[in-house]
Design an enzyme around this catalytic site. Structure first.
Site, short mmCIF file in Angstrom:
data_model
loop_
_atom_site.label_atom_id
_atom_site.label_comp_id
_atom_site.label_asym_id
_atom_site.label_seq_id
_atom_site.Cartn_x
_atom_site.Cartn_y
_atom_site.Cartn_z
CG HIS A 91 -0.68 3.73 5.32
ND1 HIS A 91 -1.44 3.01 6.05
CD2 HIS A 91 -0.28 2.62 4.29
CE1 HIS A 91 -1.49 1.82 5.79
NE2 HIS A 91 -0.68 1.32 4.48
CB SER A 133 -0.93 -0.02 1.24
OG SER A 133 -0.11 -0.22 2.43
CG ASP A 178 -0.61 4.01 9.64
OD1 ASP A 178 0.24 4.67 9.42
OD2 ASP A 178 -1.40 3.77 8.22
#
Lengths: 207, 207, 207, 207, 207, 207, 207, 207
Positions: free
Chosen positions: D188, D15, D185
């Site tokens: 990312h 991602s 988080d």
């Protein structure tokens, strides 16, 4: 230009009348009032009715009384149909509010009386009984609804106004199918119940 | 990496389980199954449960039987909770289908038996009674729901499987508030009823 | 109509309480407050609680103090749960604002004291510690969060108010799984953490 | 028509590369790959790079290996940047899957080796270390991420491929601000982290 | 808490700055200003910049002057970058308004002068030349844009303010690729042009 | 029923014809083809034209050739208008593809010839020149577009087909207003340009 | 900057002009007024017209008169086109309102006269007849529409203003195709009818 | 379970029946068929009708014939109502297709005959005349519609099937109000016309 008999009919009540009216282009909603309006135009095209949907979802007798001048009297109606009380009773059974905020049967009678007083100069005024789509009259919510219907009849008699017995018509229906076949919540009339109510109203207007 | 006890729990049933699962990212839905899953993870973090929501809205016992292999057996579950029958009964009261297409009590018993036969190698298998949020046991739909609960108990006994009496728990609740305070349709458990059902399941798993 | 014990419970705090409340029909949000509300109704149906979610996402102790009269006192609550401080600390670590606009530990203590002074006539008032889902107490943000929890305890003692130790409960959980298993941001409690917090609150109310 | 040096650059990963690429008109996503692409075109307009985003959110080293031919080799790349491993590690900490389905460090090494074998005829192949935005190297997830970075270096050495140390660059940043200032988080890279990664890549291509 | 050097940077201009800012959560837009902001945070984390996007699509020099106090001065900026004039010129070529409503070169000079007068107490103030992505200097719109750039330089000299020559940088680029490779309208900078402009700004701030 | 002269007219080309046709109920798009269709029906109601929009956005001469049978011949047209080449040229200036994938002037001529060969049994076949809304003939993209127009004329002469000089009409317009007054990208004709092109077509059909 | 002849043209009327203007970026709508505007710009680029759509759906002559100052005079128009009356007539045939609220032919004449008085200082003022797309002049609605057209001519003569006979042009069309081929409601002109009306207007302006 | 008389009623036709059925949960649409369905359930609850809406917008007699087996016979209906022909006629007046593709009166008769042949084993089969809401019988479209009604009667007589004269009922209505008071297009029945048609059908079923 033609001369036609013109009358204004106002329906005063709760969600049974409202029927999502704010999302319909002519504010008539998608319930029995639309059927009444279309039926009058279809079958009595030589008369001109202005039909007003003054139902608001969730209204109790207190809410309706509170907006009577603004929403009903201001229309200068020739005919009024008033069906209210379902939410007065329902709130005792779904506990949306705590008991201290509930309306009593006495409140209901007083509210109906006040409505009648504000409506004295309306030529035709019809009460319509609140109803519950439960055939068993011993059911607690049905029993209470019947008591409210009786209270309505008492007030109506005092003010000399006729009462249309909607519950009785649904009782006829429930001899053949349970109330859930109209709606699982046993209150909102959907397609089938709207037909039954519209017929009562049309028979009353078109005698 | 840690070693944890891992089990797969499958919930097999209708809309009471489904709870709009296809619109939730993990397919657990927004009903009592989510509460069970979160509760297990919150209060027993030293174990690893895989929870599967195999409920589909509108299912009767015949529908559930028809997809048992595909949706339940294929998961190789350690534990199964099976609650079905509400729609078998409901269709007799809302007339969505004409009578010739209704399922009978006998159909129901046969379907439950067939499900039991297909589940013989599942270690823990629990039936959960269908229920109706109406306190009056003489009510026609409640009476019928109780008969279906009895049929479930009969089948369970034959296959030596335990039955969790969900109706009984709701009867406790209805000593204080009517069924409509959970949901106007007296079937779907919403927030309050989901708490009650989740508690029954958690007590069963966590003994 | 029944007589029931009625109480109003207000939850005052930040996003952990808010939980997208403005997009839920009853303004209770989708977090632990909904679980508390449903649990109270499901398991104590003979009492009538009015639950108010007064959490607003992003609030610091200064923000909460600034709206205390409008959002908390005005409700005339019988019980208040106040959990605040997460954002006071978080802003020191995510640098959303430049340092000159940060709140200090001293600000935090003063804000909590002012809240206590405005709440003297509330019968039951509970502080709940801010927490961080990081098991390592030497972590910079965890260490700071613990210091804020200590400050809360100091203020609570001065005003003779109980403190619920939420961090301690999560520490129990983190003996088995890391904080990221609740949420990657280690703050918002999601399904699992909401279960844990709701249980603390329900144990407190229902003793 | 002009003659230009043309090269195809493929980015293979998870991602961090994907960055919602399916919702961008040119499938480059909104992350560091777009910055690389725009930077190459802006500052080296005399060359013609075709940039391919082959990142897919949630991928582990096993997922990436499984689609290597389809998504990487098939592009006949001149240059490949491969950054993978974050999800191998993350799954040990967020418990999205039960432990029996976790990948081990040994799996990771094997997957990277297999990728190298499939890439032997690619002229320029760069590994990029997985990283965690936590400055404390004793943190359990950071420690594990560092071990995975070491494994990557070991494989790279065996196949004689260079490794870009992304973690080291973020460590420089974290001397001044905590990892949460990039993303709560800690994984990312958002705007700030994408700038840092893009710079590493551009320095590598443009030497 | 750390002490950091804090500065406020305001960008004043038109759509080249605006870049759809009202649809971005932090009102920075999706253009070169975001790149500047992310670059400053990524590569100078020991400083704290507050970046303000004060560009509004479609603005001429007259529009910008009209909102200077409200949008620029009110921010008490340490640094201002002002790029304006593109729309003054463009309106002469796309005929959105009839000629009687066009602004002249003289209007432009006067507006820039007025802006400089209102900005005397701003420590660092940079003009940035308007530009046109057409390499042919004899093109009518390019020629006019160059004349406006000269006017900007004249005003800047009078007020002793530096001018960043954006057109010159794009001219470098256009030695290799036509202006249409940046955007078909030859004005809005998209990804590639934003990289070029952001670099000019970052070089200016970070010397 | 009346007898009317019936003809099928097919327009074959790129986005100038397409004009978002897939979002219009009759697949005619919102461009000049709709004007032609409405004009024919409004001013020659005694004839019956079937108008087919066979333009697809982004098409080059190669794309159009590739779908000629499927989209043009299959309609069995009486009249064809073919305007193509804009994208052949444009791709040399916006660098959407790297140079190795560009089409050359020779490709263009060959593609037009192949189209003519496939169209021999179409009674009326008109080429329409590609155009660029730039008055300066020395502009690189305008110069190239003119060369493509010349190539079209050469092919047309060989196959004895007429050519409508769209560029010439726009040159008339640009004596008074710049090309940007039609569209900033100087290609798509919008409202004003569509009027000009529709007039050329209507004059051709209605002589 | 060029000197151009500039004029403001206002179109005053009902839905035939409105054409959903509020959903178009330049408030010109999607009807004949857009064709007029594009045609003027395309074919007379040496002049500068400002075109204003002052049509509002559903307007009668009374509605238009009521907003004449606000919507028409305030624009200081050089040229006005006024087409009104369709709704005056239509309401007699669709019974949207009861007869007591209908406008008469006399009302219509008075309203047109009042409009003329308010428009005395407008240099060029054109009436355009209301029309009905029914070829049979004995049709009740057509006959009434013709009577309204005659009334318009009478007023126009009194104030010495020209009348454009739109009905006559549609009569030409209907020699070949019925009115329903333009629109099933025989009123709104859609694509074909808009072409016809736009041509009348353009011929009038461009003589 | 009750024994009820069960019948399947299929309505075969065009948009007058369709009434947007694909956007209604039970595929009955929002037109007269819903009124028939609700009316049967409301006023004859002791019978069980399955009502099927087999109308598709835009269908001509040829379209209906083409799908007769799939959409009508396959339902094994006890009763069929077939109203078709409006679009056969309408296409001659709105010129959606060129004349060479029009259906003739002879086609219509043949299609109706073929439908009758395929329906021989249906117990009750009713034709319903197509209609046009125009009172003037000399109107070209009305005259043609009457001719089609006559053709329907001729076919019906040959196959000994009854015909319900819908046009005659609307003629009654139009003695008082014009057809436009039902719908401007004089075809789709909206609320008022649906009431009239539903009544014809209900009278037929319920004799």
């Amino acid at each position: 230009m033609k001369t036609m008999q013109e009358s204004t009919i106002v329906f005063a009540g709760d969600s049974i009348m409202d029927a999502d009216k704010m999302n319909t282009y002519d504010r008539l909603g998608n319930g029995f009032i639309r059927l009444v309006n279309d039926g009058l135009k279809a079958f009595r095209p030589w008369e001109a009715y202005s039909v007003v949907n003054a139902g608001i979802s969730g209204n109790t007798s207190a809410d309706l009384l509170g907006r009577w001048e603004k929403d009903v009297s201001s229309q200068k109606p020739d005919i009024v149909f008033c069906m209210i009380g379902t939410n007065d009773v329902w709130r005792h059974h779904d506990y949306i509010n705590p008991p201290s905020r509930w309306l009593t049967l006495e409140d209901y009678e007083n509210n109906l009386s006040a409505i009648c007083e504000k409506s004295e100069n309306i030529k035709k005024f019809y009460f319509m009984t609140p109803y519950y789509l439960e055939e068993n009259r011993a059911d607690r919510m049905r029993a209470e609804m019947d008591a409210y219907g009786d209270a309505m009849r008492k007030v109506a008699q005092r003010f000399n106004r006729p009462v249309l017995d909607v519950q009785a018509r649904f009782d006829e229906y429930m001899k053949h199918r349970p109330g859930q076949s109209i709606n699982w919540d046993r209150v909102h009339p959907q397609g089938i119940g709207s037909m039954i109510i519209a017929r009562i109203v049309l028979e009353t207007i078109c005698v």
